[in-house]
Design a protein around this motif. Structure first.
Motif, PDB file in Angstrom:
ATOM      1  N   LYS A 153      37.747  49.520  35.878  1.00  0.00           N
ATOM      2  CA  LYS A 153      37.373  50.483  36.924  1.00  0.00           C
ATOM      3  C   LYS A 153      38.371  50.506  38.082  1.00  0.00           C
ATOM      4  O   LYS A 153      38.272  51.334  38.970  1.00  0.00           O
ATOM      5  CB  LYS A 153      35.988  50.147  37.504  1.00  0.00           C
ATOM      6  N   GLY A 154      39.329  49.589  38.058  1.00  0.00           N
ATOM      7  CA  GLY A 154      40.281  49.494  39.155  1.00  0.00           C
ATOM      8  C   GLY A 154      41.587  50.200  38.852  1.00  0.00           C
ATOM      9  O   GLY A 154      41.720  50.921  37.863  1.00  0.00           O
ATOM     10  N   ILE A 155      42.537  49.970  39.735  1.00  0.00           N
ATOM     11  CA  ILE A 155      43.878  50.511  39.579  1.00  0.00           C
ATOM     12  C   ILE A 155      44.859  49.343  39.483  1.00  0.00           C
ATOM     13  O   ILE A 155      44.522  48.214  39.813  1.00  0.00           O
ATOM     14  CB  ILE A 155      44.247  51.450  40.755  1.00  0.00           C
ATOM     15  N   THR A 156      46.062  49.628  39.036  1.00  0.00           N
ATOM     16  CA  THR A 156      47.071  48.581  38.921  1.00  0.00           C
ATOM     17  C   THR A 156      47.617  48.250  40.320  1.00  0.00           C
ATOM     18  O   THR A 156      47.519  49.077  41.242  1.00  0.00           O
ATOM     19  CB  THR A 156      48.247  49.011  38.029  1.00  0.00           C
ATOM     20  N   PRO A 157      48.195  47.065  40.468  1.00  0.00           N
ATOM     21  CA  PRO A 157      48.851  46.758  41.746  1.00  0.00           C
ATOM     22  C   PRO A 157      49.874  47.832  42.129  1.00  0.00           C
ATOM     23  O   PRO A 157      49.945  48.241  43.293  1.00  0.00           O
ATOM     24  CB  PRO A 157      49.503  45.400  41.484  1.00  0.00           C
ATOM     25  N   ARG A 158      50.658  48.313  41.181  1.00  0.00           N
ATOM     26  CA  ARG A 158      51.658  49.355  41.463  1.00  0.00           C
ATOM     27  C   ARG A 158      50.975  50.623  41.983  1.00  0.00           C
ATOM     28  O   ARG A 158      51.433  51.244  42.939  1.00  0.00           O
ATOM     29  CB  ARG A 158      52.475  49.652  40.194  1.00  0.00           C
TER      30      ARG A 158
END
Length: 188
Positions: free
Chosen positions: A11-16
């Motif tokens: 459900k999250g996004i990548t660090p980038r």
């Protein structure tokens, strides 16, 4: 901890994506990220050794407006990059249901770095700031429980300045964050 975080996997996004999507503090965050250097080869080697661990997932609760995120998360990103651990960033405002399981002294303070097994069972957490910096906030909150007091804003301004100074002591945030994460992960 009894909360299971598996429902947040994916459900999250990548660090980038987090870095590219920042609307506030992007330059300061990028500077911390780009200027990262390992304080010790031993720390770097420890995080590199985690590439063989496929049993740990990392969720990072963060917000781009937060000064503690700007100071610590670039270091967290760099350490986790070489670890190979699957890492997702969850924006605080979009994941308050999870945040409410990881309150700091009753408040929603970020960053919170959550380490879980592949089944979502929490193995440990770090945050919202290095222990030696957090100690100042704990003391402040104990001495100033009334947020409506006429001198509260003045006093918290003073403690925030002291916290900024503490962040830089003893090889700065790089050393303290890396050391604390390493100690936490070593126990998993």
């Amino acid at each position: 901890m009894s909360v299971n975080v598996a429902y947040k996997f994916g459900k999250g996004i990548t660090p980038r994506q987090f870095m590219e999507g920042m609307e506030r503090n992007k330059e300061a965050f990028s500077q911390g990220y780009e200027n990262f250097a390992w304080v010790s080869d031993e720390d770097r080697e420890f995080f590199e050794s985690l590439n063989f661990r496929d049993d740990i997932r990392v969720l990072i609760l963060a917000a781009d407006w937060c000064g503690d995120v700007v100071r610590s998360v670039p270091v967290v990103f760099r350490a986790l990059e070489v670890s190979g651990l699957k890492t997702e960033v969850l924006i605080l405002e979009d994941h308050q249901d999870l945040m409410d399981h990881f309150l700091t002294m009753g408040g929603r303070s970020v960053p919170i770095i959550i380490f879980a097994d592949t089944g979502g069972h929490v193995l440990g957490q770090w945050g919202p700031r290095p222990a030696h910096v957090q100690a100042l906030m704990v003391e402040f909150k104990q001495d100033n429980p009334d947020r409506e007091a006429s001198d509260y804003e003045e006093k918290i301004g003073i403690v925030r300045k002291r916290m900024a100074e503490k962040y830089e002591e003893g090889a700065g945030v790089k050393k303290s964050v890396v050391t604390e994460l390493r100690t936490l992960i070593s126990g998993m």
